[in-house]
Write a protein that holds these residues in place. Structure first.
Motif, PDB file in Angstrom:
ATOM      1  N   THR A  94       0.822  -1.209   0.000  1.00  0.00           N
ATOM      2  CA  THR A  94       0.000   0.000   0.000  1.00  0.00           C
ATOM      3  C   THR A  94       0.856   1.259   0.000  1.00  0.00           C
ATOM      4  O   THR A  94       0.561   2.210  -0.723  1.00  0.00           O
ATOM      5  CB  THR A  94      -0.935   0.010   1.221  1.00  0.00           C
ATOM      6  OG1 THR A  94      -1.640  -1.230   1.247  1.00  0.00           O
ATOM      7  CG2 THR A  94      -1.926   1.130   1.164  1.00  0.00           C
ATOM      8  N   PHE A  97       2.350   1.986  -3.452  1.00  0.00           N
ATOM      9  CA  PHE A  97       1.394   2.645  -4.346  1.00  0.00           C
ATOM     10  C   PHE A  97       1.168   4.092  -3.946  1.00  0.00           C
ATOM     11  O   PHE A  97       1.102   4.974  -4.802  1.00  0.00           O
ATOM     12  CB  PHE A  97       0.059   1.895  -4.381  1.00  0.00           C
ATOM     13  CG  PHE A  97       0.094   0.667  -5.237  1.00  0.00           C
ATOM     14  CD1 PHE A  97       0.326   0.748  -6.597  1.00  0.00           C
ATOM     15  CD2 PHE A  97      -0.104  -0.587  -4.683  1.00  0.00           C
ATOM     16  CE1 PHE A  97       0.363  -0.378  -7.393  1.00  0.00           C
ATOM     17  CE2 PHE A  97      -0.068  -1.733  -5.459  1.00  0.00           C
ATOM     18  CZ  PHE A  97       0.170  -1.625  -6.820  1.00  0.00           C
ATOM     19  N   SER A  98       1.065   4.358  -2.650  1.00  0.00           N
ATOM     20  CA  SER A  98       0.860   5.748  -2.220  1.00  0.00           C
ATOM     21  C   SER A  98       2.085   6.590  -2.547  1.00  0.00           C
ATOM     22  O   SER A  98       1.953   7.765  -2.897  1.00  0.00           O
ATOM     23  CB  SER A  98       0.517   5.826  -0.735  1.00  0.00           C
ATOM     24  OG  SER A  98       1.602   5.443   0.064  1.00  0.00           O
ATOM     25  N   TRP A  99       3.280   6.014  -2.467  1.00  0.00           N
ATOM     26  CA  TRP A  99       4.495   6.742  -2.822  1.00  0.00           C
ATOM     27  C   TRP A  99       4.467   7.122  -4.302  1.00  0.00           C
ATOM     28  O   TRP A  99       4.801   8.246  -4.673  1.00  0.00           O
ATOM     29  CB  TRP A  99       5.704   5.882  -2.487  1.00  0.00           C
ATOM     30  CG  TRP A  99       7.037   6.512  -2.723  1.00  0.00           C
ATOM     31  CD1 TRP A  99       7.384   7.831  -2.564  1.00  0.00           C
ATOM     32  CD2 TRP A  99       8.210   5.858  -3.177  1.00  0.00           C
ATOM     33  NE1 TRP A  99       8.693   8.017  -2.867  1.00  0.00           N
ATOM     34  CE2 TRP A  99       9.234   6.829  -3.248  1.00  0.00           C
ATOM     35  CE3 TRP A  99       8.505   4.541  -3.507  1.00  0.00           C
ATOM     36  CZ2 TRP A  99      10.525   6.520  -3.654  1.00  0.00           C
ATOM     37  CZ3 TRP A  99       9.802   4.243  -3.899  1.00  0.00           C
ATOM     38  CH2 TRP A  99      10.791   5.221  -3.971  1.00  0.00           C
ATOM     39  N   VAL A 100       4.029   6.196  -5.143  1.00  0.00           N
ATOM     40  CA  VAL A 100       3.914   6.491  -6.574  1.00  0.00           C
ATOM     41  C   VAL A 100       2.865   7.582  -6.809  1.00  0.00           C
ATOM     42  O   VAL A 100       3.109   8.547  -7.540  1.00  0.00           O
ATOM     43  CB  VAL A 100       3.561   5.212  -7.369  1.00  0.00           C
ATOM     44  CG1 VAL A 100       3.203   5.539  -8.812  1.00  0.00           C
ATOM     45  CG2 VAL A 100       4.707   4.220  -7.307  1.00  0.00           C
ATOM     46  N   TYR A 101       1.707   7.457  -6.174  1.00  0.00           N
ATOM     47  CA  TYR A 101       0.659   8.469  -6.322  1.00  0.00           C
ATOM     48  C   TYR A 101       1.126   9.830  -5.825  1.00  0.00           C
ATOM     49  O   TYR A 101       0.864  10.855  -6.458  1.00  0.00           O
ATOM     50  CB  TYR A 101      -0.612   8.067  -5.577  1.00  0.00           C
ATOM     51  CG  TYR A 101      -1.280   6.824  -6.105  1.00  0.00           C
ATOM     52  CD1 TYR A 101      -1.305   6.526  -7.458  1.00  0.00           C
ATOM     53  CD2 TYR A 101      -1.891   5.932  -5.243  1.00  0.00           C
ATOM     54  CE1 TYR A 101      -1.912   5.379  -7.931  1.00  0.00           C
ATOM     55  CE2 TYR A 101      -2.508   4.782  -5.711  1.00  0.00           C
ATOM     56  CZ  TYR A 101      -2.515   4.512  -7.053  1.00  0.00           C
ATOM     57  OH  TYR A 101      -3.114   3.377  -7.519  1.00  0.00           O
ATOM     58  N   LEU A 102       1.812   9.832  -4.686  1.00  0.00           N
ATOM     59  CA  LEU A 102       2.328  11.096  -4.147  1.00  0.00           C
ATOM     60  C   LEU A 102       3.343  11.713  -5.100  1.00  0.00           C
ATOM     61  O   LEU A 102       3.310  12.922  -5.344  1.00  0.00           O
ATOM     62  CB  LEU A 102       2.984  10.877  -2.785  1.00  0.00           C
ATOM     63  CG  LEU A 102       2.069  10.638  -1.611  1.00  0.00           C
ATOM     64  CD1 LEU A 102       2.887  10.327  -0.369  1.00  0.00           C
ATOM     65  CD2 LEU A 102       1.174  11.829  -1.369  1.00  0.00           C
ATOM     66  N   LEU A 104       3.607  11.293  -8.359  1.00  0.00           N
ATOM     67  CA  LEU A 104       2.897  11.824  -9.533  1.00  0.00           C
ATOM     68  C   LEU A 104       2.138  13.106  -9.197  1.00  0.00           C
ATOM     69  O   LEU A 104       2.144  14.063  -9.980  1.00  0.00           O
ATOM     70  CB  LEU A 104       1.944  10.771 -10.089  1.00  0.00           C
ATOM     71  CG  LEU A 104       2.597   9.555 -10.731  1.00  0.00           C
ATOM     72  CD1 LEU A 104       1.548   8.514 -11.092  1.00  0.00           C
ATOM     73  CD2 LEU A 104       3.402   9.962 -11.953  1.00  0.00           C
ATOM     74  N   PHE A 105       1.483  13.115  -8.039  1.00  0.00           N
ATOM     75  CA  PHE A 105       0.761  14.322  -7.619  1.00  0.00           C
ATOM     76  C   PHE A 105       1.721  15.490  -7.449  1.00  0.00           C
ATOM     77  O   PHE A 105       1.460  16.594  -7.940  1.00  0.00           O
ATOM     78  CB  PHE A 105      -0.005  14.075  -6.313  1.00  0.00           C
ATOM     79  CG  PHE A 105      -0.507  15.349  -5.682  1.00  0.00           C
ATOM     80  CD1 PHE A 105      -1.556  16.043  -6.242  1.00  0.00           C
ATOM     81  CD2 PHE A 105       0.116  15.872  -4.555  1.00  0.00           C
ATOM     82  CE1 PHE A 105      -2.005  17.236  -5.686  1.00  0.00           C
ATOM     83  CE2 PHE A 105      -0.314  17.052  -3.994  1.00  0.00           C
ATOM     84  CZ  PHE A 105      -1.374  17.735  -4.557  1.00  0.00           C
ATOM     85  N   SER A 108       3.075  16.790 -10.793  1.00  0.00           N
ATOM     86  CA  SER A 108       2.079  17.535 -11.567  1.00  0.00           C
ATOM     87  C   SER A 108       1.691  18.844 -10.895  1.00  0.00           C
ATOM     88  O   SER A 108       1.567  19.873 -11.567  1.00  0.00           O
ATOM     89  CB  SER A 108       0.847  16.670 -11.833  1.00  0.00           C
ATOM     90  OG  SER A 108       0.240  16.283 -10.620  1.00  0.00           O
ATOM     91  N   ILE A 155      -3.863  11.215   0.874  1.00  0.00           N
ATOM     92  CA  ILE A 155      -3.404  10.010   0.181  1.00  0.00           C
ATOM     93  C   ILE A 155      -2.792   9.027   1.173  1.00  0.00           C
ATOM     94  O   ILE A 155      -3.091   7.829   1.160  1.00  0.00           O
ATOM     95  CB  ILE A 155      -2.402  10.359  -0.939  1.00  0.00           C
ATOM     96  CG1 ILE A 155      -3.126  11.060  -2.093  1.00  0.00           C
ATOM     97  CG2 ILE A 155      -1.665   9.120  -1.440  1.00  0.00           C
ATOM     98  CD1 ILE A 155      -2.211  11.644  -3.148  1.00  0.00           C
ATOM     99  N   SER A 159      -4.275   5.383   2.271  1.00  0.00           N
ATOM    100  CA  SER A 159      -3.434   4.202   2.037  1.00  0.00           C
ATOM    101  C   SER A 159      -3.267   3.367   3.298  1.00  0.00           C
ATOM    102  O   SER A 159      -3.394   2.141   3.261  1.00  0.00           O
ATOM    103  CB  SER A 159      -2.061   4.627   1.521  1.00  0.00           C
ATOM    104  OG  SER A 159      -2.176   5.251   0.284  1.00  0.00           O
TER     105      SER A 159
END
Length: 174
Positions: A94, A97-102, A104-105, A108, A155, A159
């Motif tokens: 988990t 995945f949150s590290w990847v989402y963070l 990307l966020f 951007s 996020i 997670s």
């Protein structure tokens, strides 16, 4: 207040140790010393877009580690590296995945924020608005800082909750 100050110091000196270790490791592996020094930005890079690009991935990692320190305190444990490693191990899927989402966020939002700041700065810094333009620019910075921090916390909270639910479901099925 004293208890909160002690907790803050427990977390901050550990994060500073991580930053120092990262900078030393980067320099010893051949990274330019000025580029390696940007790894110290890991903490305030959450709120302010100092650099764009891959540094945002480092900032996402530091946000995750800091969140786990706070999580440890919330569960009544001391803020220690071994606890962070244990939590990273327990929630690895988990948190990955949150590290990847963070990352990307943060990449951007840093891009968007920098472009908007350039446009807004050109519009508000023409001298006609005087102090109002300065206040609007400061308000813009504060607004984006809060947005960045709250999305990061949201996020990570989601997670960790999802990971605990998944772990609880595994215990029930065993």
């Amino acid at each position: 207040m004293g208890q909160r100050a002690r907790f803050a110091w427990q977390v901050i000196w550990r994060l500073l140790t991580v930053f120092l270790g990262a900078v030393v490791l980067a320099v010893t592996t051949g990274v330019d010393k000025h580029a390696a020094a940007t790894l110290w930005v890991g903490f305030d890079g959450l709120a302010f877009p100092w650099r764009q690009g891959a540094l945002q991935i480092w900032i996402a990692f530091i946000a995750t580690v800091t969140f786990i320190f706070v999580l440890q305190k919330g569960t009544g444990n001391e803020a220690r590296f071994i606890g962070v490693v244990r939590q990273l191990s327990t929630h690895k899927r988990t948190l990955l995945f949150s590290w990847v989402y963070l990352g990307l966020f943060l990449i951007s939002i840093t891009f968007v924020q920098s472009k908007l700041a350039l446009m807004l700065g050109a519009f508000l810094d023409d001298g006609r608005l005087g102090k109002v333009g300065t206040y609007l620019l400061v308000g813009f910075i504060v607004l984006f800082s809060y947005l960045r921090i709250w999305v990061v916390v949201a996020i990570l909270t989601y997670s960790i909750r999802a990971s605990y639910r998944r772990l609880g479901a595994q215990e029930v099925s065993l």
